[in-house]
Write a protein that holds these residues in place. Structure first.
Motif, PDB file in Angstrom:
ATOM      1  N   LEU A  84      11.262  -4.871  -5.971  1.00 50.17           N
ATOM      2  CA  LEU A  84      11.984  -5.666  -4.762  1.00 50.17           C
ATOM      3  C   LEU A  84      11.732  -6.966  -4.679  1.00 50.17           C
ATOM      4  O   LEU A  84      12.659  -7.800  -4.224  1.00 50.17           O
ATOM      5  N   ASP A  85      10.630  -7.431  -4.814  1.00 44.75           N
ATOM      6  CA  ASP A  85      10.345  -8.831  -4.329  1.00 44.75           C
ATOM      7  C   ASP A  85       9.129  -9.580  -5.052  1.00 44.75           C
ATOM      8  O   ASP A  85       8.410  -8.776  -5.755  1.00 44.75           O
ATOM      9  N   GLU A  86       8.920 -10.925  -4.882  1.00 43.27           N
ATOM     10  CA  GLU A  86       7.715 -11.411  -5.590  1.00 43.27           C
ATOM     11  C   GLU A  86       7.513 -12.771  -4.492  1.00 43.27           C
ATOM     12  O   GLU A  86       8.431 -13.148  -3.673  1.00 43.27           O
ATOM     13  N   SER A 119       0.793  -1.243   0.070  1.00 45.47           N
ATOM     14  CA  SER A 119       0.019  -0.092   0.018  1.00 45.47           C
ATOM     15  C   SER A 119       0.820   1.376   0.027  1.00 45.47           C
ATOM     16  O   SER A 119       0.258   2.217  -0.678  1.00 45.47           O
ATOM     17  N   THR A 120       1.870   1.333   0.837  1.00 46.37           N
ATOM     18  CA  THR A 120       2.815   2.513   1.010  1.00 46.37           C
ATOM     19  C   THR A 120       3.328   3.103  -0.270  1.00 46.37           C
ATOM     20  O   THR A 120       2.969   4.408  -0.295  1.00 46.37           O
ATOM     21  N   PRO A 121       3.579   2.708  -1.445  1.00 47.74           N
ATOM     22  CA  PRO A 121       4.149   3.338  -2.616  1.00 47.74           C
ATOM     23  C   PRO A 121       2.935   3.931  -3.415  1.00 47.74           C
ATOM     24  O   PRO A 121       3.230   5.051  -4.316  1.00 47.74           O
ATOM     25  N   ILE A 170      12.413  -4.638   5.339  1.00 46.81           N
ATOM     26  CA  ILE A 170      12.367  -3.793   4.107  1.00 46.81           C
ATOM     27  C   ILE A 170      12.911  -4.931   2.909  1.00 46.81           C
ATOM     28  O   ILE A 170      13.654  -5.894   3.072  1.00 46.81           O
ATOM     29  N   GLY A 171      11.937  -4.590   1.708  1.00 47.70           N
ATOM     30  CA  GLY A 171      11.784  -5.718   0.855  1.00 47.70           C
ATOM     31  C   GLY A 171      11.294  -6.929   1.626  1.00 47.70           C
ATOM     32  O   GLY A 171      10.263  -6.358   2.564  1.00 47.70           O
ATOM     33  N   PHE A 172      11.571  -7.958   1.468  1.00 48.87           N
ATOM     34  CA  PHE A 172      10.959  -9.101   2.286  1.00 48.87           C
ATOM     35  C   PHE A 172      12.117  -9.729   3.149  1.00 48.87           C
ATOM     36  O   PHE A 172      12.142 -10.921   3.518  1.00 48.87           O
TER      37      PHE A 172
END
Ligand code: F6R
Length: 259
Positions: free
Chosen positions: A65-67, A39-41, A138-140
């Motif tokens: 960043l991630d998946e 949600s943040t970005p 941050i990221g996962f």
């Protein structure tokens, strides 16, 4: 020390960061953006849309960043789908230049290394957007992640799965594993923008910005980076001991300084 900017609303944060991204893309049309999901970005992506009208984005590159691991990339909550829906399509970016880590099980053993190679081949990330989890990830990169870590498979903690259950029909559908840029990967980006909104993020923000540098709170890795801008609303800033100083410093920021 990170520069901390306290803004009245998430929309104001989105505008501030979007202005910076537009400035970057105008000076460097093939800029490499580090993209976050969640949600943040979203206020950043919303604010970018009108600001990019008339700006050539055809050469902009991006790395998520991630998946999630094992999720069908066509699933609406795969981060590939989210990035396509929230970023690539509305902003008119070239989908071939925007990558997410490959979370498919086939080839997962080398997916992290492949992603690192692709980021390096692009010349590294110019501007990395970051949210922060309630666990301080941050990221996962969940608590305990090495500050030297590179893109790899991680196991999500139950708190993160519960936090992300809102995007799925039930918590049982939230994958247990993810592939995420490591803290070392994130720290290689040239400029980090960490955003957080709401009371629920206040402890994680205070720990990341003012707490001890510890892998128990992975967001504290930002203290090791020379160029970090933290943009938070009042609620997320509510446990920062030095909030008054951050307000004072921002109010008296020299005009030439930029971010
Ligand atoms: C997303 C990511 C996560 C989120 C974090 C906060 O790509 O890497 O670190 O930024 O979980 O999520 P939201 O923004 O949904 O509160």
């Amino acid at each position: 020390m990170a520069e901390v900017v306290i803004v009245p609303t998430p929309a104001a944060a989105g505008e501030l960061v979007a202005d910076e991204i537009v400035r970057l893309v105008r000076t460097r049309p093939d800029a490499v953006l580090g993209l976050a999901t969640g949600s943040t970005p979203l206020p950043v992506y919303t604010a970018l849309r009108p600001r990019l009208t008339g700006v050539d984005v055809s050469r902009v590159r991006g790395f998520a960043l991630d998946e999630y691991v094992g999720i069908d990339p066509r699933h609406p909550e795969s981060y590939r789908s989210v990035i396509t829906r929230e970023v690539v399509e509305p902003l008119g970016l070239d989908p071939d230049r925007i990558r997410t880590p490959d979370g498919s099980l086939d080839g997962i053993e080398h997916a992290g290394e492949d992603y690192e190679t692709a980021i390096a081949a692009a010349g590294g990330v110019d501007l990395q957007l970051l949210g922060i989890g309630t666990s301080g990830h941050i990221g996962f990169n969940e608590p305990g992640s090495s500050f030297a870590s590179r893109t790899r498979v991680k196991t999500l903690i139950e708190q993160t799965r519960a936090d992300n259950a809102r995007f799925f029909d039930s918590i049982d559908d939230v994958p247990r594993h993810c592939i995420t840029q490591g803290l070392g990967t994130i720290l290689d980006a040239r400029h980090l923008f960490l955003l957080a909104f709401g009371e629920g993020k206040a402890d994680a923000v205070a720990g990341a910005v003012e707490g001890p540098v510890t892998s128990s709170l992975p967001g504290s890795a930002i203290q090791l980076h020379p160029h970090v801008t933290v943009v938070v609303d009042e609620a997320a800033a509510s446990r920062l001991r030095n909030a008054d100083y951050y307000r004072y410093a921002f109010a008296h920021k020299p005009a030439w300084q930029g971010f």
